[in-house]
Write a protein that holds these residues in place. Sequence first.
Motif, PDB file in Angstrom:
ATOM      1  N   ILE A  60      56.400  32.376   9.867  1.00 53.41           N
ATOM      2  CA  ILE A  60      55.795  33.709   9.780  1.00 53.41           C
ATOM      3  C   ILE A  60      54.929  33.868   8.532  1.00 53.41           C
ATOM      4  CG2 ILE A  60      57.595  34.802  11.154  1.00 53.41           C
ATOM      5  CD1 ILE A  60      58.802  35.895   8.559  1.00 53.41           C
ATOM      6  N   THR A  61      55.273  33.201   7.444  1.00 52.63           N
ATOM      7  CA  THR A  61      54.438  33.288   6.239  1.00 52.63           C
ATOM      8  C   THR A  61      53.123  32.527   6.404  1.00 52.63           C
ATOM      9  OG1 THR A  61      55.660  31.431   5.241  1.00 52.63           O
ATOM     10  CG2 THR A  61      56.354  33.664   4.639  1.00 52.63           C
ATOM     11  N   LYS A  62      53.073  31.631   7.393  1.00 51.44           N
ATOM     12  CA  LYS A  62      51.836  30.888   7.660  1.00 51.44           C
ATOM     13  C   LYS A  62      50.947  31.597   8.683  1.00 51.44           C
ATOM     14  CE  LYS A  62      52.418  27.229   5.032  1.00 51.44           C
ATOM     15  NZ  LYS A  62      51.480  26.952   3.903  1.00 51.44           N
ATOM     16  N   VAL A  63      51.552  32.234   9.697  1.00 50.82           N
ATOM     17  CA  VAL A  63      50.760  32.748  10.819  1.00 50.82           C
ATOM     18  C   VAL A  63      50.469  34.242  10.735  1.00 50.82           C
ATOM     19  CG1 VAL A  63      51.666  30.944  12.330  1.00 50.82           C
ATOM     20  CG2 VAL A  63      52.793  33.175  12.299  1.00 50.82           C
ATOM     21  N   ASP A  64      51.291  35.010  10.033  1.00 50.54           N
ATOM     22  CA  ASP A  64      51.079  36.460   9.991  1.00 50.54           C
ATOM     23  C   ASP A  64      50.070  36.821   8.898  1.00 50.54           C
ATOM     24  OD1 ASP A  64      51.577  39.378   9.321  1.00 50.54           O
ATOM     25  OD2 ASP A  64      52.955  39.109  10.994  1.00 50.54           O
ATOM     26  N   VAL A 309      58.736  41.380   6.434  1.00 49.76           N
ATOM     27  CA  VAL A 309      59.240  40.184   7.111  1.00 49.76           C
ATOM     28  C   VAL A 309      59.825  40.551   8.475  1.00 49.76           C
ATOM     29  CG1 VAL A 309      60.921  38.295   7.004  1.00 49.76           C
ATOM     30  CG2 VAL A 309      59.688  38.972   4.950  1.00 49.76           C
ATOM     31  N   ILE A 310      60.549  41.675   8.553  1.00 45.91           N
ATOM     32  CA  ILE A 310      61.110  42.126   9.833  1.00 45.91           C
ATOM     33  C   ILE A 310      60.003  42.421  10.835  1.00 45.91           C
ATOM     34  CG2 ILE A 310      62.398  43.994  10.947  1.00 45.91           C
ATOM     35  CD1 ILE A 310      64.092  44.188   8.391  1.00 45.91           C
ATOM     36  N   GLU A 311      58.941  43.073  10.364  1.00 46.02           N
ATOM     37  CA  GLU A 311      57.810  43.383  11.240  1.00 46.02           C
ATOM     38  C   GLU A 311      57.114  42.112  11.709  1.00 46.02           C
ATOM     39  OE1 GLU A 311      55.027  45.472  13.443  1.00 46.02           O
ATOM     40  OE2 GLU A 311      56.952  46.105  12.598  1.00 46.02           O
ATOM     41  N   ALA A 312      56.963  41.148  10.807  1.00 42.65           N
ATOM     42  CA  ALA A 312      56.342  39.870  11.171  1.00 42.65           C
ATOM     43  C   ALA A 312      57.177  39.134  12.214  1.00 42.65           C
ATOM     44  CB  ALA A 312      56.158  39.004   9.936  1.00 42.65           C
ATOM     45  N   LEU A 313      58.502  39.170  12.057  1.00 39.14           N
ATOM     46  CA  LEU A 313      59.398  38.549  13.039  1.00 39.14           C
ATOM     47  C   LEU A 313      59.305  39.253  14.388  1.00 39.14           C
ATOM     48  CD1 LEU A 313      62.607  37.860  10.900  1.00 39.14           C
ATOM     49  CD2 LEU A 313      61.162  36.146  11.979  1.00 39.14           C
ATOM     50  N   ARG A 314      59.193  40.580  14.363  1.00 43.49           N
ATOM     51  CA  ARG A 314      59.070  41.345  15.608  1.00 43.49           C
ATOM     52  C   ARG A 314      57.790  40.974  16.346  1.00 43.49           C
ATOM     53  NH1 ARG A 314      56.846  45.710  17.828  1.00 43.49           N
ATOM     54  NH2 ARG A 314      55.506  46.031  16.008  1.00 43.49           N
ATOM     55  N   LEU A 316      56.079  38.201  16.046  1.00 46.02           N
ATOM     56  CA  LEU A 316      56.179  36.817  16.513  1.00 46.02           C
ATOM     57  C   LEU A 316      57.027  36.728  17.779  1.00 46.02           C
ATOM     58  CD1 LEU A 316      55.579  33.804  15.901  1.00 46.02           C
ATOM     59  CD2 LEU A 316      57.712  33.734  14.596  1.00 46.02           C
ATOM     60  N   THR A 317      58.099  37.520  17.833  1.00 48.42           N
ATOM     61  CA  THR A 317      58.957  37.537  19.025  1.00 48.42           C
ATOM     62  C   THR A 317      58.206  38.073  20.233  1.00 48.42           C
ATOM     63  OG1 THR A 317      60.894  37.921  17.612  1.00 48.42           O
ATOM     64  CG2 THR A 317      61.145  38.369  19.961  1.00 48.42           C
ATOM     65  N   LYS A 321      57.224  36.116  23.650  1.00 55.75           N
ATOM     66  CA  LYS A 321      57.651  36.677  24.930  1.00 55.75           C
ATOM     67  C   LYS A 321      56.474  36.810  25.891  1.00 55.75           C
ATOM     68  CE  LYS A 321      60.182  40.612  26.878  1.00 55.75           C
ATOM     69  NZ  LYS A 321      60.821  41.921  26.579  1.00 55.75           N
ATOM     70  N   LYS A 322      55.326  37.276  25.380  1.00 51.48           N
ATOM     71  CA  LYS A 322      54.124  37.413  26.216  1.00 51.48           C
ATOM     72  C   LYS A 322      53.630  36.057  26.704  1.00 51.48           C
ATOM     73  CE  LYS A 322      52.420  41.723  24.193  1.00 51.48           C
ATOM     74  NZ  LYS A 322      51.350  42.362  23.359  1.00 51.48           N
ATOM     75  N   ASN A 323      53.637  35.074  25.823  1.00 52.42           N
ATOM     76  CA  ASN A 323      53.215  33.717  26.215  1.00 52.42           C
ATOM     77  C   ASN A 323      54.132  33.147  27.293  1.00 52.42           C
ATOM     78  OD1 ASN A 323      51.088  33.731  24.389  1.00 52.42           O
ATOM     79  ND2 ASN A 323      52.285  32.768  22.765  1.00 52.42           N
TER      80      ASN A 323
END
Length: 328
Positions: A60-64, A309-314, A316-317, A321-323
């Motif tokens: 998440i620190t790389k993609v968000d 971090v919680i928002e970034a995890l959300r 990413l989840t 899920k969409k993919n």
Amino acid sequence: KPKVISDDLMEKRYCLNFTLIMEFILLGFSDLPNLQGFLFGVFLVIYMIILIGNGLIIVITKVDPALQTPMYFFLGNFSFVEICYTSVTLPRMLMNLSTQNRHISLVACAVQLCFFLILVVTECLLLTVMAYDRYVAICKPLYYQVIMNHKVCVQLVIGSWVTGIPVVIGQTYQIFSLPFCGSNKLNHVFCDMPPVVKLACGDAFVNQLSAYADAILFALIPFLLILGSYVKIILTILKLSSAPGRHKLFSTCSSHFIVVILFFGSGLIVYFRPKSNHSEGLDKVLSLFYTIVTPMFNPMIYTLRNKDVIEALRKLTLKCKKNHERKH
């Protein structure tokens, strides 16, 4: 004349023992024979949690885009160190528990100790860098972008990795240059410096003194620098007139400070507390604390107390899920 013969015999026995001991036996949890399977399961679950939790933080620190800041850049690198750090000790512990083969060669022990100490030093210095980042962000906000630019951040991370390498390699070489005779039973869960030095024959005073010097240089001094940074940070936060602003800053810094206390607290106790003949059990527990328990809780500490971090995890989840829904 009889005394001379006695000395010769003692020397021969000493040399014989030295040539025979080419490996150690890691006693680990051999005193708990009925719990080997249970301990294997517990440590395997812990290792999976460490890999998944810290791996998620790296991703998440790389993609968000919202986490492309120095603080999260350091956090991602810290999580990578945590994975490497536990991977030096935990897989070997799991193998020992599953196979009951606790033998480890001197070379393998030296390699494990060397990598372990390098990663310990890296973690100490990286935690210091993270404290400095928070100090600049809170105490010198107007200069933050100038001081903590990307080039400086990269240099600080590289410096954290390479600073201790020559010292640790020299320290490891010095320890394993000593002869090992007598007992080859290492009453520990992995090759750590205090129990290895304890088995060395001859005068280990120089090695013990060197170990204390390294602990002061790479653990105690960074810890004091972190404490000094947080004293200034707390004083600066208390001067703020906005209560929500104070709460947000305290929340941001408290996660890092909790990790610092857990890691440095247990580590410094192991290396600086007075040694006794009955301290091996406590040493094992404390070493497990800073090598396994702390890396396991770090992702939880940073995620549960950090809304970004919680928002970034959300996000990413939801993206995963969409993919998944598109593929099906």
